[in-house]
Design a protein around this motif. Structure first.
Motif, PDB file in Angstrom:
ATOM      1  N   TRP A 125      -1.824 -18.855 -31.841  1.00 30.01           N
ATOM      2  CA  TRP A 125      -0.742 -18.797 -30.855  1.00 30.01           C
ATOM      3  C   TRP A 125      -0.217 -17.409 -30.551  1.00 30.01           C
ATOM      4  O   TRP A 125       0.013 -17.080 -29.381  1.00 30.01           O
ATOM      5  CB  TRP A 125       0.394 -19.752 -31.255  1.00 30.01           C
ATOM      6  CG  TRP A 125      -0.120 -21.144 -31.410  1.00 30.01           C
ATOM      7  CD1 TRP A 125      -0.190 -21.879 -32.553  1.00 30.01           C
ATOM      8  CD2 TRP A 125      -0.710 -21.960 -30.389  1.00 30.01           C
ATOM      9  NE1 TRP A 125      -0.781 -23.095 -32.313  1.00 30.01           N
ATOM     10  CE2 TRP A 125      -1.108 -23.169 -30.994  1.00 30.01           C
ATOM     11  CE3 TRP A 125      -0.956 -21.782 -29.029  1.00 30.01           C
ATOM     12  CZ2 TRP A 125      -1.720 -24.204 -30.281  1.00 30.01           C
ATOM     13  CZ3 TRP A 125      -1.568 -22.801 -28.315  1.00 30.01           C
ATOM     14  CH2 TRP A 125      -1.936 -23.984 -28.949  1.00 30.01           C
ATOM     15  N   PRO A 126      -0.007 -16.531 -31.558  1.00 30.70           N
ATOM     16  CA  PRO A 126       0.485 -15.195 -31.199  1.00 30.70           C
ATOM     17  C   PRO A 126      -0.457 -14.493 -30.220  1.00 30.70           C
ATOM     18  O   PRO A 126      -0.001 -13.914 -29.225  1.00 30.70           O
ATOM     19  CB  PRO A 126       0.545 -14.464 -32.550  1.00 30.70           C
ATOM     20  CG  PRO A 126       0.716 -15.558 -33.555  1.00 30.70           C
ATOM     21  CD  PRO A 126      -0.070 -16.716 -33.014  1.00 30.70           C
ATOM     22  N   ILE A 129      -0.147 -16.014 -26.716  1.00 26.40           N
ATOM     23  CA  ILE A 129       1.104 -15.644 -26.060  1.00 26.40           C
ATOM     24  C   ILE A 129       1.021 -14.210 -25.544  1.00 26.40           C
ATOM     25  O   ILE A 129       1.406 -13.931 -24.402  1.00 26.40           O
ATOM     26  CB  ILE A 129       2.293 -15.852 -27.018  1.00 26.40           C
ATOM     27  CG1 ILE A 129       2.526 -17.367 -27.187  1.00 26.40           C
ATOM     28  CG2 ILE A 129       3.553 -15.167 -26.508  1.00 26.40           C
ATOM     29  CD1 ILE A 129       3.527 -17.736 -28.244  1.00 26.40           C
ATOM     30  N   GLN A 153       8.764 -14.900 -22.241  1.00 28.55           N
ATOM     31  CA  GLN A 153       9.333 -16.237 -22.433  1.00 28.55           C
ATOM     32  C   GLN A 153       8.470 -17.309 -21.768  1.00 28.55           C
ATOM     33  O   GLN A 153       8.284 -18.400 -22.322  1.00 28.55           O
ATOM     34  CB  GLN A 153      10.757 -16.282 -21.868  1.00 28.55           C
ATOM     35  CG  GLN A 153      11.758 -15.566 -22.774  1.00 28.55           C
ATOM     36  CD  GLN A 153      13.074 -15.291 -22.077  1.00 28.55           C
ATOM     37  OE1 GLN A 153      13.169 -15.363 -20.853  1.00 28.55           O
ATOM     38  NE2 GLN A 153      14.090 -14.968 -22.858  1.00 28.55           N
ATOM     39  N   GLN A 154       7.942 -17.010 -20.586  1.00 27.07           N
ATOM     40  CA  GLN A 154       7.075 -17.991 -19.929  1.00 27.07           C
ATOM     41  C   GLN A 154       5.775 -18.177 -20.714  1.00 27.07           C
ATOM     42  O   GLN A 154       5.221 -19.272 -20.737  1.00 27.07           O
ATOM     43  CB  GLN A 154       6.777 -17.580 -18.484  1.00 27.07           C
ATOM     44  CG  GLN A 154       7.975 -17.690 -17.552  1.00 27.07           C
ATOM     45  CD  GLN A 154       8.491 -19.119 -17.393  1.00 27.07           C
ATOM     46  OE1 GLN A 154       7.765 -20.097 -17.576  1.00 27.07           O
ATOM     47  NE2 GLN A 154       9.770 -19.261 -17.070  1.00 27.07           N
ATOM     48  N   HIS A 156       5.519 -18.141 -23.928  1.00 24.96           N
ATOM     49  CA  HIS A 156       5.897 -19.100 -24.965  1.00 24.96           C
ATOM     50  C   HIS A 156       5.875 -20.522 -24.414  1.00 24.96           C
ATOM     51  O   HIS A 156       5.413 -21.456 -25.064  1.00 24.96           O
ATOM     52  CB  HIS A 156       7.327 -18.809 -25.448  1.00 24.96           C
ATOM     53  CG  HIS A 156       7.380 -18.041 -26.715  1.00 24.96           C
ATOM     54  ND1 HIS A 156       7.301 -18.637 -27.948  1.00 24.96           N
ATOM     55  CD2 HIS A 156       7.491 -16.715 -26.938  1.00 24.96           C
ATOM     56  CE1 HIS A 156       7.374 -17.709 -28.879  1.00 24.96           C
ATOM     57  NE2 HIS A 156       7.485 -16.529 -28.302  1.00 24.96           N
ATOM     58  N   GLN A 157       6.419 -20.694 -23.222  1.00 21.37           N
ATOM     59  CA  GLN A 157       6.474 -22.021 -22.605  1.00 21.37           C
ATOM     60  C   GLN A 157       5.065 -22.562 -22.360  1.00 21.37           C
ATOM     61  O   GLN A 157       4.815 -23.747 -22.541  1.00 21.37           O
ATOM     62  CB  GLN A 157       7.239 -21.967 -21.272  1.00 21.37           C
ATOM     63  CG  GLN A 157       8.712 -21.651 -21.419  1.00 21.37           C
ATOM     64  CD  GLN A 157       9.491 -22.772 -22.087  1.00 21.37           C
ATOM     65  OE1 GLN A 157       9.203 -23.944 -21.875  1.00 21.37           O
ATOM     66  NE2 GLN A 157      10.446 -22.422 -22.916  1.00 21.37           N
ATOM     67  N   ALA A 159       2.241 -21.733 -24.015  1.00 18.35           N
ATOM     68  CA  ALA A 159       1.613 -22.091 -25.298  1.00 18.35           C
ATOM     69  C   ALA A 159       2.188 -23.408 -25.822  1.00 18.35           C
ATOM     70  O   ALA A 159       1.445 -24.311 -26.224  1.00 18.35           O
ATOM     71  CB  ALA A 159       1.817 -20.962 -26.314  1.00 18.35           C
ATOM     72  N   GLY A 160       3.510 -23.523 -25.796  1.00 17.10           N
ATOM     73  CA  GLY A 160       4.147 -24.743 -26.291  1.00 17.10           C
ATOM     74  C   GLY A 160       3.791 -25.951 -25.447  1.00 17.10           C
ATOM     75  O   GLY A 160       3.438 -27.014 -25.971  1.00 17.10           O
TER      76      GLY A 160
END
Lengths: 237, 237
Positions: A125-126, A129, A153-154, A156-157, A159-160
């Motif tokens: 994930w890192p 992102i 921030q986007q 992160h969104q 990936a999540g």
């Protein structure tokens, strides 16, 4: 080397064995969990020997999991696009296509959320992102994003959202056959929220986008020993 | 009942014990995984007896996990709103607030994606999707949604996005302190994508939305024996 064919063939066989161990481990980790899979199960299921297994993975099961994680984040199939947001969508759609077919990718997703993952075999994930944040920064530079959109921030969104949509599909459907459709819908929501309206009609958000790109990559892949997970430096146009 | 105080006190003590077992199990499942937690660990950590444990959970660890799952989806803190999309946001923000504080909710999230979850202790996702789909259908009836928005599909996106954003936070930050901020941002993307523009300035998408609603609920909660997970039929206005 007087006869270059023989080492090449041996090298190819070693690559095949390594890949077969990874694929088999993926299937076993998905079915019986990482903890529930023993090395002897894995050696039997992958039709290899203890010697060959440890030649490829001296660190045992942990090294297999680490290799599965490292193979996850590839750019295979990604092709340069005029609109950067299309590339943001493309890499997610390619991975959505692949995860519905590749057990090692399914295992990587499951393993990546174990509480011990970051300290042991790592998580993709890192890196994902950072990669998406870079794409979104470039999209902003090109004027594709609404003001106030924060690339980090986007990212992160994305990936999540991607991870959660795949996990929910797996849990509810008991298969990943609907993943490409659901991930496509996720990107529809995303670009509607963050892109300037002029960009929207230029984007290909279709369900088969990932399959098309990845199939083209596989068919045009130059050397067979580059087709098992490394980043392609020269993607086909 | 000649003396109603004694049974009430005993009943309250039983509720406390049950809740303490659930909270402790949540913390252990998060730290050591479901498989890695034994019933004797759980009995010791929850400061209870084997007899008391099995009185509450005759089915053992599996029944504890099932109870944790069933306690996840509560409507505690949700208050009727003029705009239905506000309620869609509110329930997700309340759960985002609670999961950053309650180990049993954290455990429920982790457990819900185990490959065996649907057949054994269940998952909360089907219920949450049905609930959100109902809210979105009502939002559409009230004219809050853009045409072509499919409530069922968007409910899937919400469940997936919410779960993935929380999991990514947990994996990357090693804590859930940023979850409310990230989930708030998720709902910002969502409503920008699906709501008619007129609704947007009417919505409260602030990071502390869940905390405010849930604190008000706890302070106004009528009877103490209704405050541990059941749905409140009469939420405070």
């Amino acid at each position: 080397m007087s006869n270059p064919r023989r080492p090449r063939r041996r090298q190819q066989r070693a690559i095949d064995t390594r890949q077969r161990i990874l694929d088999t481990a993926g299937a076993l980790f998905v079915a019986d969990s990482y903890e529930g899979t023993s090395i002897s199960d894995l050696i039997t299921a992958a039709r290899t020997s203890k010697g060959a297994f440890y030649r490829h993975f001296p660190g045992g099961k942990l090294e297999v999991a680490t290799a599965i994680m490292e193979n996850t984040l590839t750019m295979d199939g990604l092709v340069e696009q005029r609109i950067m947001l299309q590339e943001v969508v493309d890499i997610g759609m390619i991975l959505a296509h692949r995860i519905s077919h590749e057990s090692a990718l399914q295992a990587a997703l499951m393993l990546s959320f174990h509480s011990s993952a970051p300290e042991t075999y790592g998580t993709p994930w890192p890196d994902w992102i950072v990669f998406n944040a870079g794409q979104l920064t470039e999209a902003r530079r090109r004027g594709e994003l609404k003001p106030f959109v924060d690339p980090e921030q986007q990212a992160h969104q994305i990936a999540g959202g991607w991870a959660g949509v795949v996990l929910i599909s797996n849990t509810l459907d008991r298969h990943l056959g609907n993943v490409e459709e659901r991930v496509s819908r996720m990107y529809r929501n995303l670009v509607t929220a963050i892109a300037v309206p002029e960009v929207l009609p230029e984007l290909d958000l279709s369900v088969n986008r990932g399959r098309c790109l990845y199939t083209a990559f596989l068919e045009g892949a130059p050397a067979p020993d580059r087709s098992h997970g490394e980043t392609a430096e020269e993607p086909p146009e």
